[in-house]
Design a protein around this motif. Structure first.
Motif, PDB file in Angstrom:
ATOM      1  N   SER A  63      54.651   7.042  30.909  1.00 56.89           N
ATOM      2  CA  SER A  63      54.175   5.654  31.025  1.00 56.89           C
ATOM      3  C   SER A  63      54.935   4.718  30.082  1.00 56.89           C
ATOM      4  O   SER A  63      55.255   3.591  30.450  1.00 56.89           O
ATOM      5  N   ARG A  64      55.240   5.192  28.885  1.00 52.68           N
ATOM      6  CA  ARG A  64      56.020   4.389  27.938  1.00 52.68           C
ATOM      7  C   ARG A  64      57.441   4.203  28.431  1.00 52.68           C
ATOM      8  O   ARG A  64      57.990   3.110  28.406  1.00 52.68           O
ATOM      9  N   ASN A  65      58.051   5.289  28.915  1.00 51.82           N
ATOM     10  CA  ASN A  65      59.437   5.220  29.369  1.00 51.82           C
ATOM     11  C   ASN A  65      59.607   4.326  30.596  1.00 51.82           C
ATOM     12  O   ASN A  65      60.645   3.688  30.751  1.00 51.82           O
ATOM     13  N   LEU A  66      58.605   4.293  31.458  1.00 51.63           N
ATOM     14  CA  LEU A  66      58.691   3.424  32.628  1.00 51.63           C
ATOM     15  C   LEU A  66      58.806   1.958  32.227  1.00 51.63           C
ATOM     16  O   LEU A  66      59.453   1.167  32.918  1.00 51.63           O
ATOM     17  N   LYS A  67      58.191   1.596  31.106  1.00 53.17           N
ATOM     18  CA  LYS A  67      58.236   0.221  30.625  1.00 53.17           C
ATOM     19  C   LYS A  67      59.488  -0.061  29.806  1.00 53.17           C
ATOM     20  O   LYS A  67      60.009  -1.177  29.822  1.00 53.17           O
ATOM     21  N   VAL A  68      59.984   0.957  29.091  1.00 50.40           N
ATOM     22  CA  VAL A  68      61.092   0.768  28.149  1.00 50.40           C
ATOM     23  C   VAL A  68      62.459   0.985  28.803  1.00 50.40           C
ATOM     24  O   VAL A  68      63.397   0.225  28.563  1.00 50.40           O
ATOM     25  N   ASP A  69      62.581   2.013  29.628  1.00 51.67           N
ATOM     26  CA  ASP A  69      63.871   2.311  30.251  1.00 51.67           C
ATOM     27  C   ASP A  69      64.220   1.232  31.266  1.00 51.67           C
ATOM     28  O   ASP A  69      63.363   0.756  32.016  1.00 51.67           O
ATOM     29  N   SER A  70      65.505   0.884  31.305  1.00 46.08           N
ATOM     30  CA  SER A  70      65.957  -0.171  32.211  1.00 46.08           C
ATOM     31  C   SER A  70      66.590   0.409  33.466  1.00 46.08           C
ATOM     32  O   SER A  70      66.832   1.615  33.572  1.00 46.08           O
ATOM     33  N   VAL A  71      66.889  -0.467  34.386  1.00 43.09           N
ATOM     34  CA  VAL A  71      67.544  -0.097  35.639  1.00 43.09           C
ATOM     35  C   VAL A  71      68.829   0.668  35.353  1.00 43.09           C
ATOM     36  O   VAL A  71      69.160   1.625  36.049  1.00 43.09           O
TER      37      VAL A  71
ATOM     38  N   ASP B  76      65.984  -5.044  34.051  1.00 42.83           N
ATOM     39  CA  ASP B  76      64.599  -4.847  34.492  1.00 42.83           C
ATOM     40  C   ASP B  76      64.158  -3.416  34.184  1.00 42.83           C
ATOM     41  O   ASP B  76      64.972  -2.504  34.123  1.00 42.83           O
ATOM     42  N   SER B  77      62.868  -3.221  34.044  1.00 41.59           N
ATOM     43  CA  SER B  77      62.342  -1.892  33.719  1.00 41.59           C
ATOM     44  C   SER B  77      62.267  -1.008  34.961  1.00 41.59           C
ATOM     45  O   SER B  77      62.211  -1.492  36.091  1.00 41.59           O
ATOM     46  N   VAL B  78      62.227   0.294  34.741  1.00 42.31           N
ATOM     47  CA  VAL B  78      62.054   1.255  35.823  1.00 42.31           C
ATOM     48  C   VAL B  78      60.717   0.987  36.519  1.00 42.31           C
ATOM     49  O   VAL B  78      60.605   1.103  37.736  1.00 42.31           O
ATOM     50  N   ARG B  79      59.727   0.616  35.741  1.00 42.65           N
ATOM     51  CA  ARG B  79      58.411   0.295  36.309  1.00 42.65           C
ATOM     52  C   ARG B  79      58.517  -0.837  37.328  1.00 42.65           C
ATOM     53  O   ARG B  79      57.909  -0.783  38.395  1.00 42.65           O
ATOM     54  N   THR B  80      59.319  -1.852  37.023  1.00 45.78           N
ATOM     55  CA  THR B  80      59.536  -2.963  37.945  1.00 45.78           C
ATOM     56  C   THR B  80      60.161  -2.471  39.239  1.00 45.78           C
ATOM     57  O   THR B  80      59.759  -2.871  40.333  1.00 45.78           O
ATOM     58  N   VAL B  81      61.147  -1.595  39.115  1.00 37.83           N
ATOM     59  CA  VAL B  81      61.806  -1.026  40.293  1.00 37.83           C
ATOM     60  C   VAL B  81      60.789  -0.317  41.180  1.00 37.83           C
ATOM     61  O   VAL B  81      60.731  -0.540  42.396  1.00 37.83           O
ATOM     62  N   ILE B  82      59.991   0.549  40.576  1.00 42.83           N
ATOM     63  CA  ILE B  82      59.017   1.336  41.339  1.00 42.83           C
ATOM     64  C   ILE B  82      58.002   0.417  42.023  1.00 42.83           C
ATOM     65  O   ILE B  82      57.674   0.602  43.188  1.00 42.83           O
ATOM     66  N   LYS B  83      57.520  -0.592  41.304  1.00 43.88           N
ATOM     67  CA  LYS B  83      56.550  -1.519  41.890  1.00 43.88           C
ATOM     68  C   LYS B  83      57.142  -2.264  43.081  1.00 43.88           C
ATOM     69  O   LYS B  83      56.494  -2.415  44.117  1.00 43.88           O
TER      70      LYS B  83
END
Length: 155
Positions: free
Chosen positions: A4-12, A91-98
């Protein structure tokens, strides 16, 4: 590593987007198909004056061109998905997934601040990223989880 932390921190950029392949909006469908075959890719970005204005996928080819028997000499702009949802390298990985989940997309263009193509993200790259966080669980899954061997394997 906490997912969950990495999804917010890691970028595209961490997802290692594929190099972009594109055609001009005035190029023909036949030219786009040639480019897809040459690059062995399932989608192309469509550009106009160097900026991404659309995306053309295998699904677009099948449903918008071949099924209705449209001419391959027609411009790609007639069959592309215009104004595609995009992501930026930061952008974050979380953004990509969403964005992929909301739109049901398998590919997202990665563009810079000026809208120029810098890469393409596929759902496959996102899956590989997720697998990195659960290697023991994923790599130890049996080929058919609901079946059990009749005899023990190994020595």
């Amino acid at each position: 590593m906490e997912l969950s932390r990495n999804l917010k921190v890691d970028s595209v950029s961490r997802l290692d987007p594929a190099p972009p392949r594109w055609v001009d909006a005035d190029d023909t469908v036949a030219r786009a198909v040639e480019e897809m075959r040459a690059g062995n890719v399932g989608c192309l970005l469509v550009t106009e004056q160097g900026r991404v204005v659309g995306i053309f996928t295998e699904r677009d080819l099948l449903t918008r061109v071949l099924a209705p028997q449209k001419p391959l000499g027609a411009p790609i702009r007639l069959f592309m998905t215009a104004a595609p949802v995009t992501v930026a390298p930061k952008d974050s990985v979380r953004t990509v997934i969403k964005r992929m989940q909301r739109g049901g997309y398998r590919h997202l263009p990665v563009v810079d601040e000026a809208g120029r193509p810098v890469g393409v993200l596929s759902a496959r790259r996102v899956v590989h990223y997720l697998v990195e966080h659960f290697p023991g669980l994923v790599f130890n899954l049996p080929p058919e989880p609901d079946r059990y061997p009749e005899t023990p394997e190994g020595a």
